[in-house]
Design a protein around this motif. Structure first.
Motif, PDB file in Angstrom:
ATOM      1  N   ASP A 279       0.823  -1.213   0.000  1.00  0.00           N
ATOM      2  CA  ASP A 279       0.000   0.000   0.000  1.00  0.00           C
ATOM      3  C   ASP A 279       0.857   1.263   0.000  1.00  0.00           C
ATOM      4  O   ASP A 279       0.560   2.230  -0.715  1.00  0.00           O
ATOM      5  CB  ASP A 279      -0.920   0.003   1.226  1.00  0.00           C
ATOM      6  CG  ASP A 279      -2.005  -1.067   1.141  1.00  0.00           C
ATOM      7  OD1 ASP A 279      -2.260  -1.568   0.029  1.00  0.00           O
ATOM      8  OD2 ASP A 279      -2.594  -1.392   2.196  1.00  0.00           O
ATOM      9  N   ASP A 280       1.919   1.278   0.801  1.00  0.00           N
ATOM     10  CA  ASP A 280       2.774   2.471   0.859  1.00  0.00           C
ATOM     11  C   ASP A 280       3.486   2.687  -0.467  1.00  0.00           C
ATOM     12  O   ASP A 280       3.643   3.836  -0.912  1.00  0.00           O
ATOM     13  CB  ASP A 280       3.790   2.333   1.990  1.00  0.00           C
ATOM     14  CG  ASP A 280       3.157   2.428   3.371  1.00  0.00           C
ATOM     15  OD1 ASP A 280       1.992   2.883   3.461  1.00  0.00           O
ATOM     16  OD2 ASP A 280       3.819   2.037   4.347  1.00  0.00           O
ATOM     17  N   GLU A 281       3.932   1.604  -1.102  1.00  0.00           N
ATOM     18  CA  GLU A 281       4.626   1.733  -2.389  1.00  0.00           C
ATOM     19  C   GLU A 281       3.663   2.221  -3.467  1.00  0.00           C
ATOM     20  O   GLU A 281       4.022   3.063  -4.306  1.00  0.00           O
ATOM     21  CB  GLU A 281       5.240   0.396  -2.782  1.00  0.00           C
ATOM     22  CG  GLU A 281       6.081   0.465  -4.047  1.00  0.00           C
ATOM     23  CD  GLU A 281       6.710  -0.863  -4.404  1.00  0.00           C
ATOM     24  OE1 GLU A 281       7.526  -0.886  -5.347  1.00  0.00           O
ATOM     25  OE2 GLU A 281       6.391  -1.883  -3.756  1.00  0.00           O
ATOM     26  N   ARG A 282       2.437   1.705  -3.460  1.00  0.00           N
ATOM     27  CA  ARG A 282       1.441   2.161  -4.435  1.00  0.00           C
ATOM     28  C   ARG A 282       1.150   3.645  -4.240  1.00  0.00           C
ATOM     29  O   ARG A 282       1.064   4.413  -5.208  1.00  0.00           O
ATOM     30  CB  ARG A 282       0.144   1.361  -4.288  1.00  0.00           C
ATOM     31  CG  ARG A 282       0.249  -0.084  -4.734  1.00  0.00           C
ATOM     32  CD  ARG A 282      -1.065  -0.818  -4.514  1.00  0.00           C
ATOM     33  NE  ARG A 282      -2.105  -0.295  -5.384  1.00  0.00           N
ATOM     34  CZ  ARG A 282      -3.406  -0.286  -5.090  1.00  0.00           C
ATOM     35  NH1 ARG A 282      -3.819  -0.720  -3.904  1.00  0.00           N
ATOM     36  NH2 ARG A 282      -4.284   0.158  -5.952  1.00  0.00           N
ATOM     37  N   ALA A 283       1.005   4.063  -2.989  1.00  0.00           N
ATOM     38  CA  ALA A 283       0.713   5.470  -2.721  1.00  0.00           C
ATOM     39  C   ALA A 283       1.860   6.363  -3.182  1.00  0.00           C
ATOM     40  O   ALA A 283       1.638   7.436  -3.762  1.00  0.00           O
ATOM     41  CB  ALA A 283       0.444   5.675  -1.225  1.00  0.00           C
ATOM     42  N   ALA A 284       3.104   5.913  -2.962  1.00  0.00           N
ATOM     43  CA  ALA A 284       4.265   6.694  -3.395  1.00  0.00           C
ATOM     44  C   ALA A 284       4.335   6.771  -4.914  1.00  0.00           C
ATOM     45  O   ALA A 284       4.651   7.827  -5.482  1.00  0.00           O
ATOM     46  CB  ALA A 284       5.540   6.085  -2.828  1.00  0.00           C
ATOM     47  N   ALA A 285       4.039   5.653  -5.593  1.00  0.00           N
ATOM     48  CA  ALA A 285       4.069   5.647  -7.059  1.00  0.00           C
ATOM     49  C   ALA A 285       3.017   6.591  -7.622  1.00  0.00           C
ATOM     50  O   ALA A 285       3.274   7.326  -8.584  1.00  0.00           O
ATOM     51  CB  ALA A 285       3.858   4.221  -7.574  1.00  0.00           C
ATOM     52  N   GLU A 286       1.826   6.567  -7.018  1.00  0.00           N
ATOM     53  CA  GLU A 286       0.768   7.471  -7.490  1.00  0.00           C
ATOM     54  C   GLU A 286       1.156   8.924  -7.240  1.00  0.00           C
ATOM     55  O   GLU A 286       0.972   9.795  -8.108  1.00  0.00           O
ATOM     56  CB  GLU A 286      -0.548   7.145  -6.791  1.00  0.00           C
ATOM     57  CG  GLU A 286      -1.699   8.036  -7.231  1.00  0.00           C
ATOM     58  CD  GLU A 286      -3.011   7.632  -6.607  1.00  0.00           C
ATOM     59  OE1 GLU A 286      -3.759   8.559  -6.180  1.00  0.00           O
ATOM     60  OE2 GLU A 286      -3.304   6.424  -6.536  1.00  0.00           O
ATOM     61  N   ALA A 287       1.700   9.214  -6.060  1.00  0.00           N
ATOM     62  CA  ALA A 287       2.082  10.590  -5.732  1.00  0.00           C
ATOM     63  C   ALA A 287       3.180  11.102  -6.669  1.00  0.00           C
ATOM     64  O   ALA A 287       3.136  12.255  -7.114  1.00  0.00           O
ATOM     65  CB  ALA A 287       2.545  10.667  -4.275  1.00  0.00           C
ATOM     66  N   ASN A 288       4.165  10.263  -6.974  1.00  0.00           N
ATOM     67  CA  ASN A 288       5.238  10.688  -7.876  1.00  0.00           C
ATOM     68  C   ASN A 288       4.700  10.956  -9.277  1.00  0.00           C
ATOM     69  O   ASN A 288       5.137  11.900  -9.961  1.00  0.00           O
ATOM     70  CB  ASN A 288       6.325   9.614  -7.933  1.00  0.00           C
ATOM     71  CG  ASN A 288       7.142   9.552  -6.664  1.00  0.00           C
ATOM     72  OD1 ASN A 288       7.211  10.517  -5.907  1.00  0.00           O
ATOM     73  ND2 ASN A 288       7.772   8.410  -6.414  1.00  0.00           N
TER      74      ASN A 288
END
Length: 411
Positions: A279-288
């Motif tokens: 979940d944290d990696e997905r959120a970071a990918a979306e934010a970037n």
């Protein structure tokens, strides 16, 4: 590497070994011109494969002969190692013990001179080809380093992608082959061994389009446009073999095809569980991704499919000088801090960590036999794989580049 989803429908994408997955015998079947090989369990190299460093060339500080500014190409004939330095604008040649043998080229626009060298390859007769975008040409040298010829590179397209020299001496120059008015389209211009242009070719495609996000902004009559792919979305991936054919497929399933010149197809399938995107990696990918799109349109809002919860089944493919194909497999990711020098001058909201994953490649023989999974060292970029050796560039904790040679060790 994109035919996958349509061609794979109805094909066996899994096989179970009778002893719970430890067998190496594949499930093999032939359908027309297509041979399908499904692997489960360890490969011919066993389940314990590693790399042992044999040689490291370079110094943090010292002689100009052994310090590198920006390595932009590495090649080896098995004995000599050739290193292109974009900053020094030369090619340095080292022997098997890492001692400097000679330096080729210098800054300039004359015969054999270099302005922005990027990439190197060896022709079958021993001649050395070096791509130089600064002079829009390939420089061709004799084995001893004498300037022999230059082959013009057309257009204004530049890339860090490697060029390929096949076993017949043809050079494949990566370029955009789009016609005027078309979107960018990757392909190759093909030179014969004398530098004459033979053809322009494009990778195969099955027409499967990856989802993209587009941001636009019009200011003063001019329109800016940014196009981003959705992270972790499957796509087509293709690599050109030095034997003159394409290898690849659609990354939504682990099936890699070799498309031979005679029309026959080898499809190699591996049984792997999907790797989750946390979940944290997905959120970071979306934010970037949003951060990049909002550089063009500050009011941009996500308007496409969500970031997938699993990674594609494979990524980069490299076909080595022996015809083996190296398929990068997804691994669980971990957070690493962004170096302080990258944060200097960055906007306040810039992330202070990034997600990284180990670099592991499944290796297959040209005929489709699964050999094993090879983990690469951290911060290592491979350039040449031949036999049981790998040459490439490794960076230390200060980001200083060195040339390293490793030996593959297996059971």
């Amino acid at each position: 590497m994109r035919a996958g989803l349509i061609l794979m429908m109805g094909l066996p994408l899994a096989a179970c070994a009778a002893d719970g997955g430890s067998a190496r015998a594949p499930l093999r079947e032939t359908r027309g011109d297509t041979t399908i090989v499904t692997w489960s369990g360890p490969g011919a190299w066993g389940d314990s494969v590693s790399l042992t460093e044999e040689l490291r060339i370079g110094e943090l500080e010292g002689s100009d002969d052994y310090t590198f500014g920006a390595i932009s190409g590495v090649e080896s004939d098995g004995t000599l190692t050739y290193v292109v330095d974009r900053i020094a604008k030369n090619i340095r040649v080292f022997d098997e013990q890492g001692r400097l043998v000679r330096t080729i080229g210098r800054d300039g626009g004359g015969p054999g001179e270099l302005r922005n060298p990027s990439g190197i390859g060896l022709l079958p007769d021993g001649r050395i080809a070096v791509r130089d975008y600064g002079n829009r040409r390939y420089n061709v040298y004799s084995p001893s380093g004498d300037a022999l010829a230059s082959w013009p590179i057309p257009g204004g397209y530049s890339t860090s992608a490697s060029f390929i020299i096949d076993t017949a001496g043809r050079l494949y120059n990566p370029m955009s082959v789009a016609k005027p008015g078309e979107d960018w389209k990757s392909g190759f211009e093909v030179f014969d061994s004398s530098g004459a242009v033979l053809d322009t070719i494009t990778p195969p495609t099955r027409g499967l389009k990856s989802s993209t996000l587009i941001a636009e902004r019009t200011t003063g009559g001019a329109t800016s446009r940014a196009v981003y792919g959705i992270p972790f979305t499957p796509q087509e991936v293709w690599a050109l073999s030095p034997r003159g054919y394409f290898v690849g497929g659609y990354t939504g399933a682990y099936a890699v095809e070799s498309l031979f010149p005679d029309g026959k197809v080898l499809r190699v399938v591996r049984t792997l569980d999907p790797v989750a995107v946390g979940d944290d990696e997905r959120a970071a990918a979306e934010a970037n991704t949003l951060r990049g799109l909002r550089d063009t349109d500050p009011d941009y809002k996500w308007n496409g499919p969500p970031v997938p919860s699993t990674k594609p089944f494979f990524g980069t493919i490299i076909v080595d000088d022996d015809g083996r194909f190296w398929v990068r497999t997804p691994q669980p990711s971990h957070e690493v801090p962004v170096p302080e020098d990258e944060l200097e001058g960055a906007p306040g909201g810039a992330p202070r960590t990034r997600w990284a994953e180990p670099s592991v490649y499944d290796v297959f023989a040209a005929e489709g036999e699964y050999l094993g999974a090879v983990p690469l060292p951290d911060r290592f970029e491979p350039y040449v794989m031949r036999g049981d050796r790998i040459w490439g560039v490794i960076r230390d904790e200060l980001d200083v580049p060195f040339v390293a040679r490793y030996r593959i060790v297996h059971n």
